[in-house]
Design a protein around this motif. Structure first.
Motif, short mmCIF file in Angstrom:
data_model
loop_
_atom_site.label_atom_id
_atom_site.label_comp_id
_atom_site.label_asym_id
_atom_site.label_seq_id
_atom_site.Cartn_x
_atom_site.Cartn_y
_atom_site.Cartn_z
N ARG B 173 18.01 -1.75 14.34
CA ARG B 173 18.45 -3.17 14.65
C ARG B 173 18.21 -4.41 13.37
N GLY B 174 17.26 -3.83 12.41
CA GLY B 174 17.08 -4.77 11.46
C GLY B 174 16.35 -4.00 10.25
N VAL B 175 16.62 -4.70 9.22
CA VAL B 175 15.61 -4.21 7.90
C VAL B 175 14.69 -5.26 7.55
N VAL B 176 13.53 -4.78 7.55
CA VAL B 176 12.43 -5.65 7.22
C VAL B 176 11.45 -5.06 5.97
N ALA B 177 10.93 -6.13 5.48
CA ALA B 177 9.75 -5.99 4.52
C ALA B 177 8.42 -6.25 5.24
N SER B 178 7.34 -5.81 4.40
CA SER B 178 6.23 -5.76 4.75
C SER B 178 5.04 -5.98 4.02
N ALA B 179 3.86 -6.46 4.17
CA ALA B 179 2.87 -7.15 3.50
C ALA B 179 2.18 -5.51 3.08
N GLU B 180 1.97 -4.80 4.06
CA GLU B 180 1.05 -3.69 4.04
C GLU B 180 1.79 -2.48 3.25
N TYR B 181 3.11 -2.64 3.28
CA TYR B 181 4.06 -1.75 2.67
C TYR B 181 4.96 -2.35 1.52
N ILE B 182 4.51 -3.19 0.84
CA ILE B 182 5.33 -3.80 -0.43
C ILE B 182 5.57 -2.77 -1.23
N PHE B 183 4.60 -1.87 -1.61
CA PHE B 183 4.95 -0.36 -2.11
C PHE B 183 4.86 0.49 -0.97
N PRO B 184 5.85 1.29 -0.58
CA PRO B 184 5.67 2.15 0.85
C PRO B 184 5.14 3.44 0.22
N VAL B 185 3.85 3.54 0.11
CA VAL B 185 3.03 4.67 -0.33
C VAL B 185 1.98 4.87 0.72
N ARG B 186 1.79 6.26 1.12
CA ARG B 186 0.82 6.60 2.19
C ARG B 186 -0.60 6.62 1.69
N ALA B 187 -0.85 6.93 0.46
CA ALA B 187 -2.32 6.92 -0.15
C ALA B 187 -2.19 6.35 -1.51
N LYS B 188 -3.31 6.02 -1.75
CA LYS B 188 -3.72 5.33 -3.36
C LYS B 188 -3.33 6.49 -4.12
N GLY B 189 -2.71 6.04 -5.24
CA GLY B 189 -2.37 6.78 -6.36
C GLY B 189 -0.93 7.67 -5.92
N GLU B 190 -0.65 7.48 -4.74
CA GLU B 190 0.73 8.22 -4.48
C GLU B 190 1.86 7.71 -5.07
N ILE B 191 2.75 8.47 -5.36
CA ILE B 191 4.09 7.99 -6.10
C ILE B 191 5.02 7.54 -4.94
N PRO B 192 5.49 6.33 -4.99
CA PRO B 192 6.42 6.10 -4.03
C PRO B 192 7.31 6.80 -3.95
N ALA B 193 7.75 7.62 -2.83
CA ALA B 193 9.06 8.27 -2.68
C ALA B 193 9.97 7.81 -1.75
N ILE B 194 10.64 6.88 -2.64
CA ILE B 194 11.61 5.91 -1.92
C ILE B 194 12.57 6.34 -0.83
N ASP B 195 13.12 7.44 -1.39
CA ASP B 195 14.02 8.14 -0.29
C ASP B 195 13.46 9.28 0.02
N GLU B 196 12.16 9.50 0.39
CA GLU B 196 11.55 10.36 1.12
C GLU B 196 10.60 10.10 2.18
#
Lengths: 244, 797
Positions: B173-196
């Motif tokens: 229904r929509g495309v959103v941005a978020s403060a807690e996922y400015i960089f969408p990573v699961r853990a500290k030091g993780e490489i953002p896997a943009i299309d994963e």
């Protein structure tokens, strides 16, 4: 008197002209000059400022080229020479003595002379000259390891004379070589040039100082880019006798 | 009547002097402009990013901390609301599951439940496209902007997610941005896997229904009252949540995206702190050289001006005016360039990272400080020559400069000592002596060359280190081809089955346990991976203590140096390990201290792992596979189909993603290299133009007596090489130090990879510097070629 074909002329100028273009205006510096200088002659060129004497000297030394006419030095026509050819020509045939000495300040007296020898050796056999001997000849045997900044003006100019001799040139050109020297040291330098001539070198000396020209075999009076008069000096004076 | 404005003569002279030396002045203005551009550009970029992040944290109500629990009733939120210090609470279900990005490509999606009657009071989202969810939307979702744009899953599309037993198609229904996922990573030091990996927000009721977690939350996000200590408040919240198995509490500072944004800002700050002073220092040296030469060449004019009645102050002002004009020109160009650079960088953040609330700001204080920096740098460079001009006595000024002569009548020391071994040729000795002729100028040129080399080399060294991470780290340290993480334990039977799948060459099971490792000094939150002592999927660089096999056989814990320093422990010390799976803590002995380049992974044995989760037998929730490259894709799909498979990573894809991410950094590397080479060019050009101008008669004399232009060019080159000879090694040494410093400033729990400089880099930078040097000689050599010998031999120097 030998015919032109028999004469050994070191310098031949035929209808040599030089015109400088300053903006929209053409300024003739030399007009249809014809001149022959036999080997071993000492020629003085005199004339007021702007008369064309330095222009003529520059063309003979391969520093400038004529707008019209022909220049031959030591039997070689240099009129259409390229920059590269002119460099080799200057290197092999011409010894320069400048008004401001123009020594390389980072080289000692001996090295300044050796520098010219090194240049002359580049394209052939090194000239059979010893820089120390040359410096001794001009009275600087004790100063060979001095840098130009440690030498007086007269001493520097004598190093310049030794440098001019070092490559065993066919033609020595002096452009006001005493112009920046006092009377006493000027005479020493003139003596060195005279000695050079006695040993067979052809010397052309440009000066605005007429009494000084009396050391030459012939005096060319130049005005408005033309040789107005050629004066043969029957008894050239010794530099010691000159007063100016 | 029109009043004629008369320009003071010295001002007019300044202008004409500049026009007569326009090449040199243009080069100096460019050099100053580079310094200012780097300052304004990098500061603008990090301020824009910083402001955007702050805006996002504020506007989207970023949590001060979150607490993960195994599962708590939704009503627990009301209990937390009344905890002292709590301002707002949002209880959510956060579930990682698989998704079909395309028919043949799978990834991990983090499904987060959000309210539909109102917006979340903590960790809100910004709808960039489409609209927020309503109660009529059912199992529809809002997708994170970066993934949506990277994969084309925009509003109106659908995303297939796994729900344990099956799959469902979620309408977007929509495309959103978020403060807690400015960089969408699961853990500290993780490489953002943009299309994963992505985040999908769905109605909390739908998440409960789909994942069969009715009336449950597993993630509590809290904003604290102003002035309250988030850690103390978190402690109280944890007490309330104690019955529901507290898995992990993450303070905002440790929140993965928050930390990643902080790293990015820190990197920009580091560059902004190092680059401008470096470039401006070179500008000062070059300007000093050029102005000193100007004053020397105008001694006669200075004498005349004084003889005509101009005061010392007027002469001083005249020469300072050159500095001010260069400062003004450099500042104007630099501020414009910096603004453009800042905007470009910001636009890259917008285009590549889709950071919300990102605007291109103009910062007046930055502009003023840039003007001030430019002015101070240029005036300080011009002061010495300007004062020298003012101090000249008229009569002395009209004589030639004694400084141009070789003083003392001595050969340079190097020639006195090593002259016997040097070539006798004047083509060698004249340039060597020229270097020692103007010692201060030569020294400044050497420093200038060294600084330019420093910048290039430090950049290349950082580049090498990143390449090392990509080429070596993922081969030497991470020795698996595919990793898979499960939300629930995997049985030994399953492991043995997978071992026989086509394409699987090896399989090593492990157990990942979230832990809090504590000492009296500090606590570190992270994960411990339990593995067989003989396991080889992770390569260790043991700094102290037992080798990996012994350490694991002795049931101790292996911790990275960063964590050891944080906790204040060494080999043999004991640490307390708290896990969400058992009430009492476990005490473990530190057996080894390791060097870890990415993140802070800790390791222990599978037996100890079982002890940590309170299990009497060994358990596995992670598998590390060796796989044939041609089977990797199929294996990934099959692994995602396993029950409870939460995350499957193919190393080659991770490396490719890292390279993609690095393309952003390559822009900066390229920029720094261009700056470095340009600076080197200007330094050599300025010095040599000054040298050639100063030695016009000398050079003309050499040409007149028969020196050819080829040899003169060789002499110029040799002189420059003599200056480069100390300059390049000095620059390499300083560059390595600066790179080391920059690496140290970036080092932390996220990145801690070493400075690795390839041997070829020394060669490339040296050769590159010499090539730039040769190019920068061209203008002065052209000047030599164009000399009118008849005129130049009569110049009074």
């Amino acid at each position: 008197m030998p015919t032109p074909a028999e004469r050994d002329d070191v310098v031949v100028l035929e209808s040599a002209s030089k015109v400088y273009r300053m903006g929209e205006v053409d300024i003739p510096a030399l007009r249809d000059v014809d001149l022959r200088i036999p080997r071993g002659e000492f020629v003085a060129v005199v004339g007021p400022s702007g008369s064309g004497k330095t222009t003529m000297l520059n063309m003979l030394g391969g520093l400038d080229t004529p707008t019209h006419g022909r220049i031959e030095v030591d039997g070689v026509d240099i009129t259409g020479y390229s920059e590269r050819q002119l460099t080799l020509f200057r290197r092999e045939k011409i010894g320069f003595v400048f008004q401001f000495f123009n020594l390389i300040p980072t080289l000692t007296a001996e090295e300044n002379v050796q520098f010219a020898i090194e240049l002359a050796s580049r394209d052939g056999e090194p000239p059979d000259t010893d820089p120390r001997h040359l410096l001794e000849k001009v009275g600087l045997g004790e100063r060979i390891h001095h840098f130009p900044s440690q030498l007086s003006g007269g001493e520097q100019q004598r190093v310049a004379v030794a440098r001019a001799l070092a490559k065993d040139p066919v033609l020595v050109l002096g452009d006001e070589p005493t112009g920046n020297l006092d009377f006493r040291t000027g005479k020493l330098v003139l003596g060195a040039l005279k000695e050079m001539n006695r040993e067979g070198k052809t010397v052309i000396l440009v000066t605005h100082n007429t009494p000084l020209a009396r050391v030459a075999d012939r005096i060319l009076h130049i005005r408005d880019g033309q040789i107005m008069e050629q004066e043969i000096v029957e008894n050239p004076v010794s530099p010691d006798e000159i007063v100016w | 009547m029109v009043r004629q404005v008369r320009v003071p003569m010295l001002v007019l002279k300044t202008w004409r002097d500049i026009l007569a030396r326009k090449g040199q002045f243009a080069a100096l203005i460019v050099l100053v402009a580079l310094g200012i551009t780097s300052y304004v550009g990098f500061i603008d970029a990090y301020r824009n990013l910083s402001a955007a992040a702050d805006n996002a944290y504020e506007a989207l109500k970023m949590a001060d901390f979150t607490v993960s629990v195994g599962g708590a009733p939704t009503g627990v939120v009301h209990k937390i609301e009344v905890v002292p210090g709590v301002k707002s609470v949002e209880g959510r279900l956060v579930i990682d599951t698989g998704m079909d990005i395309t028919e043949t490509n799978q990834g991990t999606v983090r499904v987060i439940g959000v309210p539909v009657g109102h917006r979340p009071v903590v960790n809100d989202i910004l709808v960039e496209q489409g609209r927020y969810l309503t109660s009529e939307d059912g199992a529809a979702g809002l997708l994170h902007t970066r993934f949506a744009r990277a994969t084309g899953h925009m509003t109106g599309g659908r995303l297939t997610i796994r729900t344990g037993g099956g799959k469902i198609d979620v309408p977007i229904r929509g495309v959103v941005a978020s403060a807690e996922y400015i960089f969408p990573v699961r853990a500290k030091g993780e490489i953002p896997a943009i299309d994963e990996f992505t985040i999908l927000y769905m109605s909390s009721h739908e998440v409960e229904r789909i994942f069969r977690r009715q009336s449950q939350v597993n993630d509590i996000a809290v904003i604290v009252e102003a002035g309250a200590d988030p850690k103390r408040v978190a402690g109280r919240v944890e007490d309330v949540l104690e019955p529901y198995t507290v898995l992990q509490t993450v303070q905002r500072i440790d929140q993965p995206s928050y930390a990643a944004v902080g790293e990015e800002i820190k990197q920009n700050q580091s560059i902004a702190a190092v680059m401008p002073p470096l470039i401006l220092a070179i500008s000062v040296l070059s300007l000093y050289i050029a102005l000193s030469r100007l004053v020397q060449s105008q001694r006669g004019e200075i004498g005349l001006a004084k003889a005509l009645g101009y005061s010392n102050g007027a002469v001083l002002g005249h020469y300072l005016l050159f500095s001010l004009i260069i400062a003004a020109g450099g500042a104007v160009l630099g501020i414009a360039g910096g603004w453009a650079l800042g905007n470009y960088t910001t636009q890259m953040y917008i285009d590549l990272l889709h950071i919300p609330y990102l605007n291109k700001g103009i910062y007046i204080d930055v502009i003023f400080s840039a003007l001030l920096m430019s002015g101070v740098a240029c005036v300080s460079a011009g002061l010495v020559p300007a004062f020298a001009s003012a101090r000249l006595a008229p009569a002395k000024a009209m004589h030639s400069d004694p400084n141009l002569a070789v003083k003392g009548g001595r050969l340079p020391l190097v020639e006195q000592v090593f002259g016997w071994a040097m070539p006798k040729s004047f083509s060698f000795r004249v340039p060597l002596r020229n270097v020692f002729r103007q010692r201060r100028r030569s020294l400044y040129t050497v420093i200038g060359i060294a600084f330019a080399v420093l910048l290039v080399f430090a950049t290349m060294a950082m580049f090498d280190s990143v390449n090392w991470l990509l080429d070596d780290y993922f081969q030497i340290t991470e020795r698996w081809d595919i990793s898979v993480g499960f939300e629930q334990p995997v049985s030994g039977t399953q492991v043995r089955e997978i071992e026989h799948w086509d394409g699987v060459t090896s399989i090593q099971p492990a157990l990942a346990v979230p832990v809090e490792v504590s000492t009296a000094r500090a606590t570190h939150e992270g994960a411990v991976t339990a593995m067989e002592p003989v396991a080889t999927f992770h390569g260790f660089d043991v700094l102290k203590g037992d080798d990996p096999r012994t350490a694991l056989e002795r049931n101790g814990i292996m911790i990275p140096k960063v964590v050891a320093e944080k906790l204040g422990v060494g080999v043999g010390d004991r640490v307390t390990v708290d896990t969400p799976y058992r009430d009492e803590d476990v005490t473990l002995v530190v057996r080894s201290i390791t060097n870890e380049s990415l993140g802070t992974p800790m390791y222990t044995s599978l037996d100890t792992g079982a002890e940590l989760i309170g299990s009497p037998t060994r358990q596995y929730n992670a598998l590390y596979l060796g796989a044939s490259p041609r089977y990797e894709k199929a294996l990934k799909d099959d692994l995602y189909d396993l029950p409870g498979a939460a995350q499957v990573m193919v190393k080659n894809q991770v490396v490719a993603m890292f390279r993609d991410m690095m393309s952003f950094s390559y822009f900066f590397f390229g920029l720094l290299l261009a700056f470095g080479f340009l600076m080197g060019f200007v330094v050599i050009y300025t010095t040599f133009t000054a040298n050639v101008l100063e030695r016009t008669r000398e050079i003309a004399t050499m040409r007149t007596i028969g020196e050819d232009t080829g040899h003169l060019g060789l002499m110029v080159t040799l002189e420059n090489l003599f200056l480069a000879l100390p300059g390049i090694p000095l620059g390499l040494w300083l560059g390595a130090l600066v790179a080391q410093g920059m690496m140290a400033s970036l080092a932390g729990e996220t990145y801690n990879f070493p400075l690795v400089i390839a041997r070829e880099t020394y060669l490339y930078v040296t050769v590159g510097s010499i090539v730039v040097l040769l190019f920068s000689e061209i203008p002065p050599i052209r000047r030599i070629l164009r000399l009118d010998l008849a005129e130049a031999t009569k110049i009074i120097e």
